[in-house]
Design an enzyme around this catalytic site. Sequence first.
Site, PDB file in Angstrom:
ATOM      1  N   HIS A  83      26.821 -62.051  45.290  1.00  8.64           N
ATOM      2  CA  HIS A  83      25.373 -62.198  45.073  1.00  8.64           C
ATOM      3  C   HIS A  83      24.569 -61.785  46.300  1.00  8.64           C
ATOM      4  O   HIS A  83      23.387 -61.471  46.194  1.00  8.64           O
ATOM      5  CB  HIS A  83      25.009 -63.603  44.563  1.00  8.64           C
ATOM      6  CG  HIS A  83      24.882 -64.672  45.592  1.00  8.64           C
ATOM      7  ND1 HIS A  83      25.857 -65.610  45.834  1.00  8.64           N
ATOM      8  CD2 HIS A  83      23.871 -64.968  46.453  1.00  8.64           C
ATOM      9  CE1 HIS A  83      25.447 -66.431  46.786  1.00  8.64           C
ATOM     10  NE2 HIS A  83      24.244 -66.057  47.177  1.00  8.64           N
ATOM     11  N   ASP A 136      32.324 -64.641  42.546  1.00 11.00           N
ATOM     12  CA  ASP A 136      31.237 -64.231  43.455  1.00 11.00           C
ATOM     13  C   ASP A 136      31.831 -63.709  44.770  1.00 11.00           C
ATOM     14  O   ASP A 136      31.818 -64.396  45.785  1.00 11.00           O
ATOM     15  CB  ASP A 136      30.329 -65.450  43.690  1.00 11.00           C
ATOM     16  CG  ASP A 136      29.037 -65.112  44.408  1.00 11.00           C
ATOM     17  OD1 ASP A 136      28.760 -63.914  44.616  1.00 11.00           O
ATOM     18  OD2 ASP A 136      28.318 -66.065  44.774  1.00 11.00           O
ATOM     19  N   GLN A 230      21.069 -72.838  51.818  1.00  7.70           N
ATOM     20  CA  GLN A 230      20.543 -71.475  51.656  1.00  7.70           C
ATOM     21  C   GLN A 230      20.733 -70.695  52.960  1.00  7.70           C
ATOM     22  O   GLN A 230      20.489 -71.212  54.042  1.00  7.70           O
ATOM     23  CB  GLN A 230      19.060 -71.479  51.287  1.00  7.70           C
ATOM     24  CG  GLN A 230      18.623 -72.515  50.281  1.00  7.70           C
ATOM     25  CD  GLN A 230      19.468 -72.557  49.035  1.00  7.70           C
ATOM     26  OE1 GLN A 230      20.006 -71.554  48.593  1.00  7.70           O
ATOM     27  NE2 GLN A 230      19.603 -73.730  48.465  1.00  7.70           N
ATOM     28  N   GLY A 231      21.145 -69.445  52.814  1.00  2.00           N
ATOM     29  CA  GLY A 231      21.362 -68.594  53.988  1.00  2.00           C
ATOM     30  C   GLY A 231      22.796 -68.613  54.477  1.00  2.00           C
ATOM     31  O   GLY A 231      23.196 -67.783  55.285  1.00  2.00           O
ATOM     32  N   ASP A 232      23.572 -69.587  53.993  1.00  2.00           N
ATOM     33  CA  ASP A 232      24.999 -69.656  54.350  1.00  2.00           C
ATOM     34  C   ASP A 232      25.859 -68.836  53.389  1.00  2.00           C
ATOM     35  O   ASP A 232      27.052 -68.632  53.652  1.00  2.00           O
ATOM     36  CB  ASP A 232      25.501 -71.107  54.319  1.00  2.00           C
ATOM     37  CG  ASP A 232      24.917 -71.952  55.436  1.00  2.00           C
ATOM     38  OD1 ASP A 232      24.777 -71.429  56.554  1.00  2.00           O
ATOM     39  OD2 ASP A 232      24.614 -73.136  55.187  1.00  2.00           O
ATOM     40  N   SER A 233      25.305 -68.409  52.286  1.00  2.00           N
ATOM     41  CA  SER A 233      26.071 -67.700  51.256  1.00  2.00           C
ATOM     42  C   SER A 233      26.930 -66.597  51.840  1.00  2.00           C
ATOM     43  O   SER A 233      26.509 -65.872  52.745  1.00  2.00           O
ATOM     44  CB  SER A 233      25.142 -67.077  50.217  1.00  2.00           C
ATOM     45  OG  SER A 233      24.791 -68.036  49.273  1.00  2.00           O
TER      46      SER A 233
HETATM   47  N1  ARG Z   1      23.144 -69.419  47.249  1.00  2.00           N
HETATM   48  C1  ARG Z   1      22.887 -69.910  48.573  1.00  2.00           C
HETATM   49  C2  ARG Z   1      22.658 -68.731  49.518  1.00  2.00           C
HETATM   50  O1  ARG Z   1      22.362 -67.633  49.096  1.00  2.00           O
HETATM   51  C3  ARG Z   1      23.993 -70.829  49.060  1.00  2.00           C
HETATM   52  C4  ARG Z   1      23.788 -72.199  48.522  1.00  2.00           C
HETATM   53  C5  ARG Z   1      24.868 -73.142  48.876  1.00  2.00           C
HETATM   54  N2  ARG Z   1      24.400 -74.454  48.538  1.00  2.00           N
HETATM   55  C6  ARG Z   1      25.114 -75.574  48.699  1.00  2.00           C
HETATM   56  N3  ARG Z   1      24.522 -76.708  48.417  1.00  2.00           N
HETATM   57  N4  ARG Z   1      26.341 -75.559  49.137  1.00  2.00           N
HETATM   58  O2  ARG Z   1      22.583 -68.901  50.711  1.00  2.00           O
END
Ligand code: ARG
Length: 271
Positions: A83, A136, A230-233
């Site tokens: 993603h 993913d 967010q941002g860790d993905s």
């Molecule tokens: N989709 C998020 C990103 O783009 C990562 C979210 C992870 N969230 C969590 N609660 N572990 O950074």
Amino acid sequence: MRPLFVRALTGTLALAATGGVAPLADPVPAAADSVVVGGFPVRVSDTPWVVALASRDRFGGTRAGQFCGGVVIAPTKVMTAAHCLSRTVLGGEVSQVRDLRVIAGRTELTASDGREIAVSGSWVSPAYNPRTNSSDLALLTLADALPESQVIPVAPEGDQAYVPGTAATVFGWGDTEGNGSYATALRAAEVTILADRNCQTAYPGGLSGRYDASTMLCAGDPRGGHDACQGDSGGPLVAHGKLIGLVSWGSGCGKADSPGVYTRVSAVRLP
Ligand code: ARG
């Protein structure tokens, strides 16, 4: 667009649009001391396989253009979340992001140490489903090789590192509070591998998303407070010194009843 996808990407998009203020889709706040939420600073020299994905063109220069994490699995291969390379995140095709870089060896994004390496190719798992976030996983090919010493082994299917109850660590430069406070220095958080049942209960489908045990891995802190955000993905989840997961999605960050959902790396066939 389905709600799950919106939630999974809210932070990244908000980061892109505003340089940091991410409206939380979920009204429940993360734990106060809550990489990464509830984390601690780490030096990338101790975990040299953690890298940042960056594009100053797309995400601005204040944090070197960081928008996702990644992990070095071979001298010229970086694994990340599929993603992270989507049109929704990048605002266009990955091939159009001319300054897509992997930043290696840099703990502090505002510093200039380490290396920024150009990306010469990308591969997205053909099994990736952007609607459900299953499989993913993507690979980037680096234009210049990193040393073998920066590579982390991937835990094969059946490895003990995937067993529920195992202690694991997640790494990233993402939101540290769940409110748009993006880190500039690398952080890590300790989480526990949870039984699939925990995530099946938390994410039965519909608005909260659906957990698919065949390509996802459930991890977090049953008491809340320690999680990716967010941002860790795309960043690594590591146990027993091996890569087991990639940060993929979740509902809010660090909430007791909403574990983090990771890509189960052993479950996705590589090219
Ligand atoms: N989709 C998020 C990103 O783009 C990562 C979210 C992870 N969230 C969590 N609660 N572990 O950074």
